[in-house]
Design an enzyme around this catalytic site. Sequence first.
Site, short mmCIF file in Angstrom:
data_model
loop_
_atom_site.label_atom_id
_atom_site.label_comp_id
_atom_site.label_asym_id
_atom_site.label_seq_id
_atom_site.Cartn_x
_atom_site.Cartn_y
_atom_site.Cartn_z
N LYS A 103 -0.78 -11.99 7.57
CA LYS A 103 0.05 -10.84 7.93
C LYS A 103 1.51 -11.27 7.91
O LYS A 103 1.81 -12.45 8.09
CB LYS A 103 -0.31 -10.35 9.34
CG LYS A 103 0.05 -8.91 9.60
CD LYS A 103 -1.07 -7.99 9.15
CE LYS A 103 -0.71 -6.54 9.26
NZ LYS A 103 -1.88 -5.68 9.09
N ASP A 114 2.08 -1.93 5.99
CA ASP A 114 1.62 -1.71 7.37
C ASP A 114 2.67 -0.75 7.95
O ASP A 114 3.38 -0.07 7.18
CB ASP A 114 1.53 -3.04 8.14
CG ASP A 114 0.72 -2.93 9.43
OD1 ASP A 114 -0.51 -3.02 9.39
OD2 ASP A 114 1.33 -2.74 10.53
N ASN A 172 0.86 7.42 7.95
CA ASN A 172 -0.13 7.43 6.90
C ASN A 172 -1.58 7.44 7.42
O ASN A 172 -2.42 8.22 6.96
CB ASN A 172 0.16 6.17 6.07
CG ASN A 172 -0.81 5.99 4.97
OD1 ASN A 172 -1.74 5.22 5.12
ND2 ASN A 172 -0.63 6.70 3.89
N1 GLU Z 1 -2.04 -3.26 7.02
C1 GLU Z 1 -3.38 -2.86 6.71
C2 GLU Z 1 -4.33 -3.43 7.73
O1 GLU Z 1 -3.98 -3.52 8.89
C3 GLU Z 1 -3.77 -3.11 5.26
C4 GLU Z 1 -3.56 -4.48 4.74
C5 GLU Z 1 -3.81 -4.64 3.25
O2 GLU Z 1 -4.10 -3.67 2.57
O3 GLU Z 1 -3.71 -5.78 2.78
O4 GLU Z 1 -5.46 -3.77 7.47
#
Ligand code: GLU
Length: 448
Positions: free
Chosen positions: A129, A169, A244
């Site tokens: 992340k 995100d 979203n």
């Molecule tokens: N931010 C999203 C999550 O919390 C998606 C992450 C992604 O698609 O790599 O899973």
Amino acid sequence: MPILDEKLGDIYDEVLRRNPGEDEFHQAVREVLDSLGPVVAKHPEYTDAAVIRRLCEPERQIIFRVPWVDDSGAVRINRGFRVEFNSALGPYKGGLRFHPTVYLGIVKFLGFEQIFKNSLTGMPIGGGKGGSDFDPKGRSDGEVMRFCQAFMTELYRHIGEHTDVPAGDIGVGGREIGYLFGQYKRITNRYESGVLTGKGLTWGGSQVRTEATGYGTVFFVEEMLKVRGDSFDGKKVVVSGSGNVAIYAAEKVRQLGGTVIACSDSNGYVVDEHGIDLDLLKEVKEKRRARISTYAETRSGARYVEGGSVWDVPCDIALPCATQNELNGRDAAVLIDNGCAIVAEGANMPCTPDAVRLFAEAGVLFAPGKAANAGGVATSALEMQQNASRDSWSFDHTERRLADIMHGIHDRCLEAADRYGKPGNYLAGANIAGFIQVADAMLALGVI
Ligand code: GLU
């Protein structure tokens, strides 16, 4: 909080000591450790190889300066992060968050959760992340572009389709992914589609990626209802947030026969008993980038409540889709009093530990984010598959794949919960099933 067994307690103490001040990270680790007692009792090999202790320490943490120039010509400095947490199952995979609250503890909590979430999807992706304390709110397109370019000017050296694949995100959507991808392409002179996901449909993106997190959460709940002989038909649903995840969760609820009667932003919430008008909500949030108070001003019959908690609105199903720790013990008590039967997390860790405990005591079905919101990252993995084969699939085909993946995650949670003596407990099941797959891969790969 439940008492941890001795070995897990020692691991948790070590996490507290080594990561001072990172409360959200502590909370995310604690939630997983609370479920692992029966697993370590049955599998001493995990403890012998220090699998859990290794899992709690990111493989790599990158912190960098992001200097950029705002519209008035002033130099601004933000802090950028990428935490590459675990790559036992595949390249690091996880989003970037741009929000003023971002600091190392938030990025580590999200990265830690991502390991188990990605594992649960059954797809070959590790956990990572990143993000920045940059606040896109009120910034012009030009400022957002210059920030993204500055951010990628450092990040590009750490990522790659076989190394680390970021996505969006909170605060990072299609616009930001575009600017990030453009800068990556410029610096490296490579059109490497698989380096980022969440791309636009005309330049390597996947159908359904935009909708996937919200749709996936609702597919998961549909399955929870189905095993109980029930459906969304006639159900009143409250969704928090209006980004979203919230918008597309609401859209799928409506397609399946439920009514979303409320949603929120950080200033307040809207109640619309006839069902939220999604075209209007999309217009307000996606096109105008305005607050939801604008929705209530435009729509007759809708009521806007400044401040307060959206969880005060009575509902059958609650979908927290805003941000971490947005639903606390007080909110949980109100939801329970009002007869709410199912809570599923569209956001990452939106329910506080108190709230989760109250739901369990009251017999409210609870689906944790690492299972219920895994549809977003799963569809990112589908985007990677399409990029690797230079293919692009139809909306219907991709949505069917997403639905199958969510049903698979649902069944995997129930099966693991059953096997480890916690029948029907989705939280324990998600933590256990997510953990075991990563742990077995780590054992196989040796001490690295
Ligand atoms: N931010 C999203 C999550 O919390 C998606 C992450 C992604 O698609 O790599 O899973």
